[in-house]
Write a protein that holds these residues in place. Sequence first.
Motif, short mmCIF file in Angstrom:
data_model
loop_
_atom_site.label_atom_id
_atom_site.label_comp_id
_atom_site.label_asym_id
_atom_site.label_seq_id
_atom_site.Cartn_x
_atom_site.Cartn_y
_atom_site.Cartn_z
N VAL A 1 -63.43 -55.42 21.77
CA VAL A 1 -63.60 -56.54 22.89
C VAL A 1 -64.54 -55.79 23.65
O VAL A 1 -64.38 -55.08 24.58
N MET A 2 -66.10 -56.05 23.29
CA MET A 2 -66.99 -55.28 23.99
C MET A 2 -67.41 -56.04 25.14
O MET A 2 -67.62 -57.15 25.37
N ALA A 3 -67.76 -55.15 26.21
CA ALA A 3 -68.13 -55.64 27.50
C ALA A 3 -69.02 -54.60 28.30
O ALA A 3 -68.99 -53.41 27.85
N TRP A 4 -69.84 -54.97 29.29
CA TRP A 4 -70.57 -54.00 30.02
C TRP A 4 -69.97 -53.81 31.14
O TRP A 4 -69.77 -54.65 32.35
N GLY A 5 -69.65 -52.46 31.63
CA GLY A 5 -68.88 -52.23 32.94
C GLY A 5 -68.82 -50.60 33.15
O GLY A 5 -69.20 -49.94 32.33
N ASP A 6 -68.25 -50.55 34.07
CA ASP A 6 -67.82 -49.22 34.54
C ASP A 6 -66.34 -48.63 33.89
O ASP A 6 -65.51 -49.37 34.29
N PRO A 7 -66.14 -48.10 32.81
CA PRO A 7 -64.90 -47.85 32.41
C PRO A 7 -63.78 -47.24 33.31
O PRO A 7 -62.60 -47.81 33.23
N GLU B 1 -60.51 -62.22 34.43
CA GLU B 1 -61.55 -62.84 33.35
C GLU B 1 -62.80 -61.86 33.41
O GLU B 1 -63.30 -61.71 34.58
N LEU B 2 -63.32 -61.23 32.36
CA LEU B 2 -64.29 -60.40 32.37
C LEU B 2 -65.58 -61.11 31.56
O LEU B 2 -64.99 -61.39 30.43
N PRO B 3 -66.62 -61.17 31.95
CA PRO B 3 -67.65 -61.51 30.64
C PRO B 3 -67.84 -60.39 29.81
O PRO B 3 -67.90 -59.14 29.78
N LEU B 4 -68.07 -61.05 28.41
CA LEU B 4 -68.29 -60.39 27.40
C LEU B 4 -69.80 -59.87 27.07
O LEU B 4 -70.75 -60.59 27.81
N GLY B 5 -70.20 -59.05 26.45
CA GLY B 5 -71.42 -58.62 26.03
C GLY B 5 -72.06 -57.85 26.86
O GLY B 5 -71.60 -57.36 27.79
N ASP C 1 -62.82 -68.13 21.11
CA ASP C 1 -63.22 -68.25 19.83
C ASP C 1 -64.77 -67.97 19.70
O ASP C 1 -65.16 -67.36 18.85
N ASP C 2 -65.47 -68.33 20.92
CA ASP C 2 -67.01 -68.18 20.78
C ASP C 2 -67.39 -66.70 21.21
O ASP C 2 -66.46 -66.11 22.30
N GLU C 3 -68.55 -66.17 21.03
CA GLU C 3 -69.13 -64.99 21.42
C GLU C 3 -69.54 -65.00 22.78
O GLU C 3 -69.78 -63.74 23.39
N THR C 4 -69.67 -66.03 23.33
CA THR C 4 -70.38 -65.98 24.68
C THR C 4 -69.42 -66.24 25.76
O THR C 4 -69.76 -66.66 26.92
N GLY C 5 -68.19 -66.24 25.60
CA GLY C 5 -67.11 -66.26 26.56
C GLY C 5 -66.68 -65.21 27.21
O GLY C 5 -67.46 -64.29 27.47
N ARG C 6 -65.57 -65.14 27.51
CA ARG C 6 -65.13 -64.15 28.58
C ARG C 6 -63.71 -63.52 28.11
O ARG C 6 -62.96 -64.41 27.60
#
Length: 605
Positions: free
Chosen positions: A483-489, A597-601, A521-526
């Motif tokens: 589950v990939m996201a962009w952020g500060d780990p 909720e966190l944005p993906l991608g 289910d979609d890749e643009t979700g959260r």
Amino acid sequence: MTSTISASTGSFVDASSVPAGKTAPPVRLRRLRAFATGFARDQNSVLQRQLCVLVVYVASQLILLVPDVNITHGGLIGAGALVMVGATGTAYGLRKPRIPSRWAMVVPLLSIVSIGLLRAGTGGAFSVFTMMLVLPTVSLGVEPGRLPLLFGGLVMVPIMWLPILFDPTTFQDGQWTKVVFIPVMLGLTCLSVNELMTRLRARVRAVNALQRRQQDLLVDATANAARSEMATAAARESTSQLINVIDSVTEQAIIATDVTGAVEVFNSGAQKMLRIAAHDVLGRSILQFHLRDELDARMPEIADGATGSPFDALTGPVRKGVPAAADWTYRTADGKDLRVHLTVTSRSDASGRGDGFLFVATDVTEDREQSRVKDDFVNLISHELRTPLSSILGYLELLGDDEDNPLSPEQTQFLEVISRNANRLLRLVSDLLFTAQVEAGRFDLQGQSVDLRTVVTASWETAAPLAADRGLTLRMFTPEEPVMAWGDPIRLGQVVDNLISNAVKFTPAGGRIVLNLTTPDDETGRALICITDTGLGIPATELDRLFSRFFRASTATDNAVPGVGLGLNITKAIVTAHGGRITVASTVGQGTTFAVELPLGDQST
């Protein structure tokens, strides 16, 4: 009411109905007047028409006194007179409303028979009374419908042929043509009158319908006028009440403007805050109370890098449908600057079109100054505490690692207690510093691509021993795929750590904590991180303040759960900085669920 007794008749006379200065009319005269009034009351007008026929009939009898008038059969003349009296009596009886109007045709038919008998008794075809048939014929034509015409023909033809029964030679020498011509002419006359009356009745009905419609419209117009007047009065009262309510607000400045910014409403609170009377402001721009440098700094871009007007700095977001609430500086009439929290909303007219803006300002100068002093104090104290605490922890580590002078077990235990409390104090100082950075807008993230499964797994592994010690069941569910996201780990880990730590603290022994990471289910979700416990819960009235600094729920204070109320504030700040959202649902005595909720991608660009 005063009554007297008539000397002539012994009857009572109502004196109150007699005008002053006049004597009451005789009883016979009043009876005659009442009789005449009743006699003239005719719903079909057949009585009035019959009276005309009767007057002509009676006057025509004078002709019989002329010596040259031929009277052939006196009995027919007498019979005709009797029929005329019967026709008149019938007409008088048919005037009553309960008699069907169709029976009115009997009267002119009897009059035709009466005049026909008079005609037959005075020479037949040579009688001077033949032309009198026109009167009942016209009266018959007045009756509605075509049925009177049919009965008129059935009566007229025999009446015209009646003289032949008494004198067969009557219709010799061409006189028979009168028997044909006169009924035809009378029939056409009756038909013409009937047609004219039919059209007249249609027009009367139309006029009556129009009058009724006019009356209905008049009633409706009167009712609408009354309703309109009531609505106008209600609107005036509502407007007056609204003005009174607005003017009664003395601690907030309420200013209404048109679409250009010209002031239309300036309440007493605005006069008090800005130290200027309403009559000196109405019609002028609201920008006179704002600092031009502040407006220029917040002027929005409208297109191709161009900027809007200074008024757009205040209303730009509102024009786009976005609520506008921010701190601004108001300059009073005496040159003093006030820090205000300004809320801007749009105004609409009755048709829903925007016709201006409403500005509601609250003076927060003292609040912001107190907050700034508090933040400066917290920042200063935190910096002053961080350095000695770091030094203490360093020397504690040196004492524990000194192989030349090893510590006894008891000293080691004391050293662990000191170290644990020093680390706890250092974490508190770090939280205070972090909070101050957030408030000052100096919160930076070290963004990178991160697998959220790794973040939640690390937090779960850290909390598992403590949960086991407290007799809690800790479960975790994560997807099999990354589950990939962009952020500060580190900061994201701090979010999960804070939420799991709270769940462990507020859940009694034997409880259960579930950590769940899911993706849409979609890749643009959260991504959604949920931490659910079966702990003490939080009252519904306190949920809106839960993420405020230093706020602690009543269930925490009542059960003496340790804490300072910074964890959730920091957690929300980190989630918001990552473009996410945190929500909470809780029931006292049943447990709490926090959802992040966190944005993906890759959000780095």
